[in-house]
Scaffold this motif. Structure first.
Motif, PDB file in Angstrom:
ATOM      1  N   LEU A 160       0.890  -1.303   0.074  1.00  0.00           N
ATOM      2  CA  LEU A 160       0.130  -0.047  -0.021  1.00  0.00           C
ATOM      3  C   LEU A 160       0.966   1.097   0.068  1.00  0.00           C
ATOM      4  O   LEU A 160       0.525   2.220  -0.961  1.00  0.00           O
ATOM      5  CB  LEU A 160      -0.908   0.054   0.970  1.00  0.00           C
ATOM      6  N   ALA A 161       1.924   1.196   0.628  1.00  0.00           N
ATOM      7  CA  ALA A 161       2.917   2.402   0.797  1.00  0.00           C
ATOM      8  C   ALA A 161       3.511   2.591  -0.482  1.00  0.00           C
ATOM      9  O   ALA A 161       3.591   3.862  -0.948  1.00  0.00           O
ATOM     10  CB  ALA A 161       3.960   2.233   1.943  1.00  0.00           C
ATOM     11  N   LEU A 162       3.850   1.825  -1.321  1.00  0.00           N
ATOM     12  CA  LEU A 162       4.517   1.702  -2.440  1.00  0.00           C
ATOM     13  C   LEU A 162       3.523   2.243  -3.293  1.00  0.00           C
ATOM     14  O   LEU A 162       3.662   3.400  -4.418  1.00  0.00           O
ATOM     15  CB  LEU A 162       5.262   0.441  -2.917  1.00  0.00           C
ATOM     16  N   ASN A 174      -2.884  -5.208  -5.413  1.00  0.00           N
ATOM     17  CA  ASN A 174      -3.781  -6.249  -5.409  1.00  0.00           C
ATOM     18  C   ASN A 174      -4.034  -6.767  -3.898  1.00  0.00           C
ATOM     19  O   ASN A 174      -2.926  -7.120  -3.231  1.00  0.00           O
ATOM     20  CB  ASN A 174      -3.075  -7.486  -6.139  1.00  0.00           C
ATOM     21  N   LEU A 175      -4.971  -6.530  -3.138  1.00  0.00           N
ATOM     22  CA  LEU A 175      -5.319  -6.607  -1.799  1.00  0.00           C
ATOM     23  C   LEU A 175      -5.703  -8.062  -1.737  1.00  0.00           C
ATOM     24  O   LEU A 175      -6.828  -8.466  -1.593  1.00  0.00           O
ATOM     25  CB  LEU A 175      -6.323  -5.813  -1.203  1.00  0.00           C
ATOM     26  N   VAL A 198      -6.769   0.406  -4.286  1.00  0.00           N
ATOM     27  CA  VAL A 198      -6.965  -1.129  -4.776  1.00  0.00           C
ATOM     28  C   VAL A 198      -7.421  -1.095  -5.944  1.00  0.00           C
ATOM     29  O   VAL A 198      -8.480  -0.699  -6.507  1.00  0.00           O
ATOM     30  CB  VAL A 198      -8.067  -2.136  -3.617  1.00  0.00           C
ATOM     31  N   GLY A 199      -6.871  -2.322  -6.657  1.00  0.00           N
ATOM     32  CA  GLY A 199      -7.357  -2.528  -8.303  1.00  0.00           C
ATOM     33  C   GLY A 199      -7.994  -3.685  -8.312  1.00  0.00           C
ATOM     34  O   GLY A 199      -8.707  -4.131  -9.215  1.00  0.00           O
ATOM     35  N   GLU A 200      -7.752  -4.746  -7.337  1.00  0.00           N
ATOM     36  CA  GLU A 200      -8.320  -6.057  -7.274  1.00  0.00           C
ATOM     37  C   GLU A 200      -8.107  -6.583  -5.878  1.00  0.00           C
ATOM     38  O   GLU A 200      -7.308  -5.999  -4.963  1.00  0.00           O
ATOM     39  CB  GLU A 200      -7.520  -6.994  -7.953  1.00  0.00           C
ATOM     40  N   GLY A 232     -16.168  -1.619  -5.857  1.00  0.00           N
ATOM     41  CA  GLY A 232     -17.151  -2.204  -6.586  1.00  0.00           C
ATOM     42  C   GLY A 232     -16.459  -2.904  -7.630  1.00  0.00           C
ATOM     43  O   GLY A 232     -16.993  -3.241  -8.777  1.00  0.00           O
ATOM     44  N   GLY A 233     -14.942  -3.458  -7.240  1.00  0.00           N
ATOM     45  CA  GLY A 233     -14.482  -3.970  -8.513  1.00  0.00           C
ATOM     46  C   GLY A 233     -14.318  -5.404  -8.228  1.00  0.00           C
ATOM     47  O   GLY A 233     -15.323  -6.166  -7.949  1.00  0.00           O
ATOM     48  N   VAL A 234     -13.346  -6.227  -8.817  1.00  0.00           N
ATOM     49  CA  VAL A 234     -13.271  -7.431  -8.957  1.00  0.00           C
ATOM     50  C   VAL A 234     -12.795  -8.209  -7.277  1.00  0.00           C
ATOM     51  O   VAL A 234     -11.743  -7.611  -6.946  1.00  0.00           O
ATOM     52  CB  VAL A 234     -12.044  -7.838  -9.887  1.00  0.00           C
TER      53      VAL A 234
END
Length: 259
Positions: A160-162, A174-175, A198-200, A232-234
């Protein structure tokens, strides 16, 4: 709010050839995720009609050494045409290349300040590549206690920091909540902090890395918190089926269907 539910085709319906697994997941109403693309045929995958939400987006390399960063960028660029061919918008990377059994090719005992700066520079290059190619790269957190000892930047707090430091819409997190539960816990607070970046999201229950409902996490609660935080993503099940794969998929669907 509803999620796009996806299933990792490398971990369920293992009695079937991979292409048939993809079809089975698609027929059950889920999107599909894949790992290594080099042993797969893009035309055949696209021909299944499945929606592909994520794939491994590099073949080798790392974030912190000069040669490793160049290798990661080279193999990331080589992965993108395959992603375009199957319509996959999201490509996954880790803090370092992973070998057999998920063990880092370059294990790191202590992450130094210089390594943090090098990782930031490498990820800025990844984000620029992704923006140019019209895709999104996601940096996955991994646990070092059970599955991936020696992985640098493995904690969710580190990834998350990066991602925040890079500050690009083409580099997200990617959490992976399975890894986070083992390494850090406190999943709801983590979700609330991380969702804007977050992207996924990936899930598996703990212990055992099986489908939701087989372990200690109350996934229906986590799902509601994700929705309330605005995600609301993947959400992808990256888990082994504890028994029948169809049953595992239905347990996953039930856990992440938010009323």
């Amino acid at each position: 709010m509803s999620f796009t539910l996806a299933v990792c085709s490398e971990m369920v319906h293992l009695d079937l050839p991979h292409l048939e697994r993809v079809r089975a997941i698609h027929d059950a109403g889920f999107a599909v995720e894949i790992w290594d693309w080099t042993d797969k045929d893009a035309e055949q995958l696209a021909g299944t009609g499945a929606r592909f939400t994520s794939m491994t987006g590099y073949l080798s390399g790392d974030l912190v050494t000069r040669d490793g960063a160049d290798d990661l960028l080279r193999t990331a660029e080589a992965s993108i045409p395959f992603a375009h061919a199957i319509g996959c918008p999201t490509l996954n990377i880790h803090g370092t290349g992973l070998g057999d059994g998920g063990i880092p090719v370059r294990p790191v005992e202590v992450v130094t300040g210089d390594m943090w700066l090098a990782a930031l520079r490498t990820l800025e290059r990844v984000a620029a590549l992704a923006e140019r190619e019209g895709v999104t790269y996601v940096l996955e957190n991994l646990n070092t206690e059970v599955d991936h000892p020696g992985t640098p930047f493995g904690r969710a707090a580190d990834t998350l920091a990066l991602v925040r430091a890079v500050g690009s819409d083409h580099l997200k997190m990617n959490l992976d909540l399975y890894h986070a539960q083992i390494g850090e816990g406190n999943l709801v607070e983590l979700v609330r902090r991380a969702v804007p970046y977050v992207g996924e999201v990936q899930v598996a229950d703990v212990p055992g890395r099986r489908e939701p409902g087989t372990g200690e996490v109350r996934w229906s609660y986590v799902a509601r918190e994700l929705a309330e935080a605005g995600y609301g993503g993947v959400v992808a099940m990256e888990a082994w089926a504890s028994g029948d794969s169809d049953v595992a998929l239905e347990r996953f669907r039930e856990a992440f269907t938010v009323a």
